[in-house]
Scaffold this active site. Structure first.
Site, PDB file in Angstrom:
ATOM      1  N   ASP A 135     -30.702  81.670  -4.462  1.00  0.00           N
ATOM      2  CA  ASP A 135     -31.423  80.776  -3.412  1.00  0.00           C
ATOM      3  C   ASP A 135     -32.459  79.842  -4.299  1.00  0.00           C
ATOM      4  O   ASP A 135     -32.948  80.054  -5.230  1.00  0.00           O
ATOM      5  CB  ASP A 135     -32.242  81.672  -2.254  1.00  0.00           C
ATOM      6  CG  ASP A 135     -31.299  82.305  -1.539  1.00  0.00           C
ATOM      7  OD1 ASP A 135     -30.043  82.194  -1.617  1.00  0.00           O
ATOM      8  OD2 ASP A 135     -31.825  83.232  -0.678  1.00  0.00           O
ATOM      9  N   MET A 136     -32.640  78.479  -3.552  1.00  0.00           N
ATOM     10  CA  MET A 136     -33.563  77.683  -3.933  1.00  0.00           C
ATOM     11  C   MET A 136     -34.976  77.680  -2.935  1.00  0.00           C
ATOM     12  O   MET A 136     -34.434  77.659  -1.713  1.00  0.00           O
ATOM     13  CB  MET A 136     -32.858  76.142  -4.181  1.00  0.00           C
ATOM     14  CG  MET A 136     -33.732  75.465  -5.048  1.00  0.00           C
ATOM     15  SD  MET A 136     -34.358  75.949  -6.351  1.00  0.00           S
ATOM     16  CE  MET A 136     -33.024  75.389  -7.463  1.00  0.00           C
ATOM     17  N   ARG A 188     -24.202  76.147  -4.403  1.00  0.00           N
ATOM     18  CA  ARG A 188     -24.089  76.062  -3.176  1.00  0.00           C
ATOM     19  C   ARG A 188     -25.038  74.767  -2.845  1.00  0.00           C
ATOM     20  O   ARG A 188     -26.333  74.582  -2.979  1.00  0.00           O
ATOM     21  CB  ARG A 188     -24.869  77.382  -2.612  1.00  0.00           C
ATOM     22  CG  ARG A 188     -24.908  77.215  -1.013  1.00  0.00           C
ATOM     23  CD  ARG A 188     -26.178  78.277  -0.752  1.00  0.00           C
ATOM     24  NE  ARG A 188     -26.141  79.568  -1.021  1.00  0.00           N
ATOM     25  CZ  ARG A 188     -26.939  80.437  -0.974  1.00  0.00           C
ATOM     26  NH1 ARG A 188     -28.288  80.047  -0.793  1.00  0.00           N
ATOM     27  NH2 ARG A 188     -26.639  81.763  -1.409  1.00  0.00           N
ATOM     28  N   LYS A 191     -28.815  71.413   2.467  1.00  0.00           N
ATOM     29  CA  LYS A 191     -29.899  70.119   2.771  1.00  0.00           C
ATOM     30  C   LYS A 191     -31.464  70.308   2.337  1.00  0.00           C
ATOM     31  O   LYS A 191     -31.924  69.637   1.681  1.00  0.00           O
ATOM     32  CB  LYS A 191     -29.957  69.795   4.256  1.00  0.00           C
ATOM     33  CG  LYS A 191     -28.781  69.096   4.619  1.00  0.00           C
ATOM     34  CD  LYS A 191     -29.034  68.818   6.201  1.00  0.00           C
ATOM     35  CE  LYS A 191     -27.508  68.003   6.608  1.00  0.00           C
ATOM     36  NZ  LYS A 191     -27.307  68.028   8.034  1.00  0.00           N
ATOM     37  N   ALA A 193     -34.719  73.536   3.042  1.00  0.00           N
ATOM     38  CA  ALA A 193     -35.377  74.372   4.116  1.00  0.00           C
ATOM     39  C   ALA A 193     -36.971  74.030   4.329  1.00  0.00           C
ATOM     40  O   ALA A 193     -37.678  74.684   5.030  1.00  0.00           O
ATOM     41  CB  ALA A 193     -34.899  75.701   4.413  1.00  0.00           C
ATOM     42  N   THR A 235     -23.750  74.432   5.129  1.00  0.00           N
ATOM     43  CA  THR A 235     -24.065  73.542   6.212  1.00  0.00           C
ATOM     44  C   THR A 235     -23.405  73.949   7.605  1.00  0.00           C
ATOM     45  O   THR A 235     -22.257  74.634   7.454  1.00  0.00           O
ATOM     46  CB  THR A 235     -23.867  72.288   6.051  1.00  0.00           C
ATOM     47  OG1 THR A 235     -24.512  71.360   6.784  1.00  0.00           O
ATOM     48  CG2 THR A 235     -22.268  71.797   6.016  1.00  0.00           C
ATOM     49  N   ARG A 297     -38.219  79.482   9.460  1.00  0.00           N
ATOM     50  CA  ARG A 297     -37.616  78.365   8.971  1.00  0.00           C
ATOM     51  C   ARG A 297     -36.416  77.737   9.795  1.00  0.00           C
ATOM     52  O   ARG A 297     -36.386  76.492   9.783  1.00  0.00           O
ATOM     53  CB  ARG A 297     -37.183  78.490   7.344  1.00  0.00           C
ATOM     54  CG  ARG A 297     -38.096  78.494   6.410  1.00  0.00           C
ATOM     55  CD  ARG A 297     -37.733  78.331   4.962  1.00  0.00           C
ATOM     56  NE  ARG A 297     -37.024  79.549   4.652  1.00  0.00           N
ATOM     57  CZ  ARG A 297     -37.619  80.562   4.148  1.00  0.00           C
ATOM     58  NH1 ARG A 297     -38.908  80.538   3.891  1.00  0.00           N
ATOM     59  NH2 ARG A 297     -36.866  81.633   3.507  1.00  0.00           N
ATOM     60  N   ARG A 298     -35.907  78.934  10.512  1.00  0.00           N
ATOM     61  CA  ARG A 298     -34.689  78.584  11.258  1.00  0.00           C
ATOM     62  C   ARG A 298     -35.515  77.794  12.596  1.00  0.00           C
ATOM     63  O   ARG A 298     -34.687  77.072  13.082  1.00  0.00           O
ATOM     64  CB  ARG A 298     -33.893  79.734  11.687  1.00  0.00           C
ATOM     65  CG  ARG A 298     -33.505  80.734  10.591  1.00  0.00           C
ATOM     66  CD  ARG A 298     -32.277  79.941   9.852  1.00  0.00           C
ATOM     67  NE  ARG A 298     -32.748  78.979   8.922  1.00  0.00           N
ATOM     68  CZ  ARG A 298     -33.056  79.281   7.784  1.00  0.00           C
ATOM     69  NH1 ARG A 298     -33.149  80.286   7.065  1.00  0.00           N
ATOM     70  NH2 ARG A 298     -32.888  78.298   6.651  1.00  0.00           N
TER      71      ARG A 298
END
Ligand SMILES: Cc1cc2nc3c(=O)[nH]c(=O)nc-3n(C[C@H](O)[C@H](O)[C@H](O)COP(=O)(O)OP(=O)(O)OC[C@H]3O[C@@H](n4cnc5c(N)ncnc54)[C@H](O)[C@@H]3O)c2cc1C
Length: 341
Positions: A135-136, A188, A191, A193, A235, A297-298
């Site tokens: 993950d980033m 991957r 956008k 988060a 996405t 974050r969601r």
């Protein structure tokens, strides 16, 4: 737009607040609500979710929730849980990879610690033939994350690695993508988060979407495909999904040239639709007790989710048992805060 930005800032701020995190973990009122985006608190629950997804034609990538860990004994626990998870994926023949945040395995302490721990996980992944997705996180970790990814590619050529790159960061389309694509990698594309400064990241949806579209075009190019690069598009954005499908059609590329990825619990009908149409679909399945930052974050991504939470909390507060638990949690936290002082 203004309100959305304020909300985003607020929820990203909440996600980093230690007290709120503690409250959420100990207070059961939010647990049922978190289930909208989180598979559960245990590995067993995540495995059950993945089995269902596999039955529906979706692959999964399983993430053990947690980030920015600085206690080495906690990091040890995370590493051994990932190793158990890898064995479980293998033994239960799940169609799944694992997703890891490097700050969960030592990056917040330093590169030496992170490298040692991620290598322990990669060795197990190599042994069992399970793929790893990195993950980033926030932009302060981008450079290190890319470097660790490169180190892993070199050291474990038999393991499939995929790196998340964030379209909102200027550096992604200015240099990272092209440099990485020269090496033939799996990416991957998301956008992004996190709350980032305008100095390093685009702030408007149109610009971010534009970069995504441009990078989708780039990964469909014959010379880029020929180098073994592979793109997964993380996405739920209908415009981007349509764009990706259109590019594949125009270039007469097979549907499995790209993989679509979505988060667990989101746009489920669209997930099924894409699978039915013959596209590759992978669902990001997070589990664990440290769900609060992920959940916040969601919230930041979609203000409408906030009403969903408020409704859930109010329903919970009218339930006597949950009300008792909230007060009990507040008391425990108060005691702990006194002890910490
Ligand atoms: C598989 C996957 C992995 C990811 N990994 C990373 C990562 O490593 N690093 C990182 O920074 N970010 C990551 N993200 C998050 C990503 O950066 C975006 O923040 C997130 O996907 C929202 O952007 P979008 O393009 O999906 O949707 P948007 O353009 O924001 O929204 C499009 C539609 O998607 C739906 N939607 C979007 N967000 C939500 C939500 N929170 N709740 C309910 N519905 C929603 C809505 O229907 C909305 O209309 C990941 C996302 C996915 C899907």
């Amino acid at each position: 737009m203004f309100l959305e930005n304020v909300m985003k800032k607020l929820f990203i701020g909440f996600s980093k607040n230690r007290l709120l995190n503690l409250f959420a973990v100990h207070c059961h009122i939010l647990h049922p609500i978190s289930r909208a985006f989180v598979a559960g608190e245990t590995m067993d629950e995540a495995v059950d979710v993945v089995k269902e997804l596999n039955k529906d034609g979706c692959a999964a990538t399983i993430d053990i929730l947690g980030e920015s860990v600085i206690a080495s004994e906690k990091i040890d626990e995370v590493v051994s849980e990932y190793q158990t998870l890898i064995r479980r994926i293998h033994d239960e023949k799940l169609r799944a990879s694992i997703s890891i945040k490097l700050s969960h395995v030592g990056l917040s302490i330093g590169r030496t610690c992170c490298d040692a721990n991620i290598c322990r996980i990669a060795e197990t992944a190599e042994q069992y033939g399970i793929a790893i997705e990195i993950d980033m996180e926030g932009s302060e970790d981008t450079e290190n994350t890319i470097e660790v990814f490169r180190m892993l590619l070199k050291k474990y050529p038999m393991v499939s690695f995929r790196l998340a790159l964030q379209a909102y960061l200027h550096r992604t389309h200015e240099c990272d993508i092209e440099k990485l694509a020269e090496e033939g990698v799996a990416i991957r594309l998301v956008k992004g988060a996190y709350k980032e400064s305008p100095l390093v990241a685009y702030q408007h949806m149109e610009s971010i979407r534009g970069v995504c579209a441009m990078l989708i075009n780039y990964f469909a190019r014959e010379d880029v495909c020929a180098r073994g690069n592979h793109l997964a598009i993380g996405t739920h954005d209908q415009i981007l999904i349509k764009h990706a499908k259109h590019v594949l059609e125009q270039m007469a590329l097979p549907k499995n040239t790209f993989e679509f990825q979505m988060l667990y619990g989101m746009c489920v009908q669209e997930q099924h639709r894409l699978v039915k149409e013959g596209y590759k679909m992978r669902i990001y399945v997070p589990y664990g007790t440290r769900w609060f930052p992920y959940f916040m974050r969601r919230m930041a991504e979609r203000p409408a989710n906030v009403w969903f939470v408020i409704r859930g909390v109010l329903r919970g507060l009218f339930d006597g048992e949950i009300r008792k638990r909230v007060f009990k949690t507040l008391k425990t936290m108060d005691k702990k805060a006194h002890q910490d002082r």
